[in-house]
Scaffold this active site. Structure first.
Site, PDB file in Angstrom:
ATOM      1  N   GLU A  99     -24.393   4.285 -13.195  1.00 34.11           N
ATOM      2  CA  GLU A  99     -24.277   4.563 -14.637  1.00 34.11           C
ATOM      3  C   GLU A  99     -24.201   3.255 -15.434  1.00 34.11           C
ATOM      4  O   GLU A  99     -24.721   3.180 -16.546  1.00 34.11           O
ATOM      5  CB  GLU A  99     -23.044   5.435 -14.915  1.00 34.11           C
ATOM      6  N   HIS A 102     -27.576   1.983 -16.235  1.00 29.94           N
ATOM      7  CA  HIS A 102     -28.155   2.527 -17.476  1.00 29.94           C
ATOM      8  C   HIS A 102     -27.638   1.751 -18.694  1.00 29.94           C
ATOM      9  O   HIS A 102     -28.376   1.551 -19.660  1.00 29.94           O
ATOM     10  CB  HIS A 102     -27.801   4.005 -17.619  1.00 29.94           C
TER      11      HIS A 102
END
Length: 228
Positions: A99, A102
């Site tokens: 994550e 990202h």
């Protein structure tokens, strides 16, 4: 009795999705039992990676659910699920780092991520109303205009799935590079985290394949009708 062979395409997509879902669940559970040597939780991992990369305007928060982890670029928040936020396993570390991958994409204006973000509204519409528009066209006497509109709208959802692939693979590559550099995992643990992220990547591949097969079925069914 007429047999619609195109249903086989839908069946193949469904089987691929089930296999991918089972694989990511089994792989995560396997490596969720392997604790990282650093003893860092998923939340601490995310914080460490973000700060190491000079990113201070993104928060790390807890979200309920299992594998509901995601990065919200609008709110600039990394949300980690129950099994990741508090866990010190190599599986949790890998997901948290993914994550953050990202976040780094967003921070660097990674082009595929910008394209995917721009496609989100159209993809949501396509996945929800594409098929209903086609069905409406059939009900109204196989109206070719409505049917074609439905296919094109559904194609937007398929395009989103395709664009998602490089975004997810790139985020995993960034994650795996960061976790060892930041001292979160050992080289052996990095390989374990890589297996978790690889299994997760297959779910996106399967979803894209299922969407493409569904679109192909629609084109085979209604493309022939339009020509006739």
């Amino acid at each position: 009795m007429y047999f619609d062979w195109t249903y086989i395409l839908v069946l193949i997509g469904a089987v691929l999705s089930m296999i991918a879902s089972y694989r990511v669940s089994a792989t995560f559970k396997k490596y969720d039992r392997q604790r990282s040597m650093s003893g860092m939780t998923g939340a601490q991992t995310a914080e460490t990676i973000l700060r190491t990369n000079g990113i201070y305007d993104v928060r790390v928060e807890h979200i309920r659910g299992e594998l509901t982890d995601h990065y919200d670029p609008l709110s600039k928040v990394v949300r980690l699920s129950d099994s990741v936020y508090y866990s010190t396993s190599v599986a949790a570390v890998g997901v948290a780092a993914h994550e953050c991958g990202h976040v780094m994409q967003h921070h660097e204006n990674y082009a595929p991520l910008k394209i995917r973000t721009a496609l989100v509204p159209a993809a949501n519409i396509g996945s929800r109303v594409g098929i209903p528009i086609i069905l409406l066209g059939i009900v109204l006497g196989s109206n070719p205009i409505l049917v074609n509109i439905g296919i094109w709208v559904f194609a937007l959802a398929v395009l989103f799935q395709i664009v998602t692939l490089p975004v997810e693979f790139n985020a995993s590559s960034r994650a795996l590079a960061c976790v060892e550099q930041c001292g979160v995992v050992t080289s052996a643990e990095r390989k374990m985290s890589a297996k978790v992220l690889k299994a997760a990547a297959y779910t996106y591949v399967a979803a894209a394949a299922a969407s493409i097969l569904q679109l192909l079925r629609l084109l085979l069914l209604f493309g022939n009708r339009n020509r006739s």
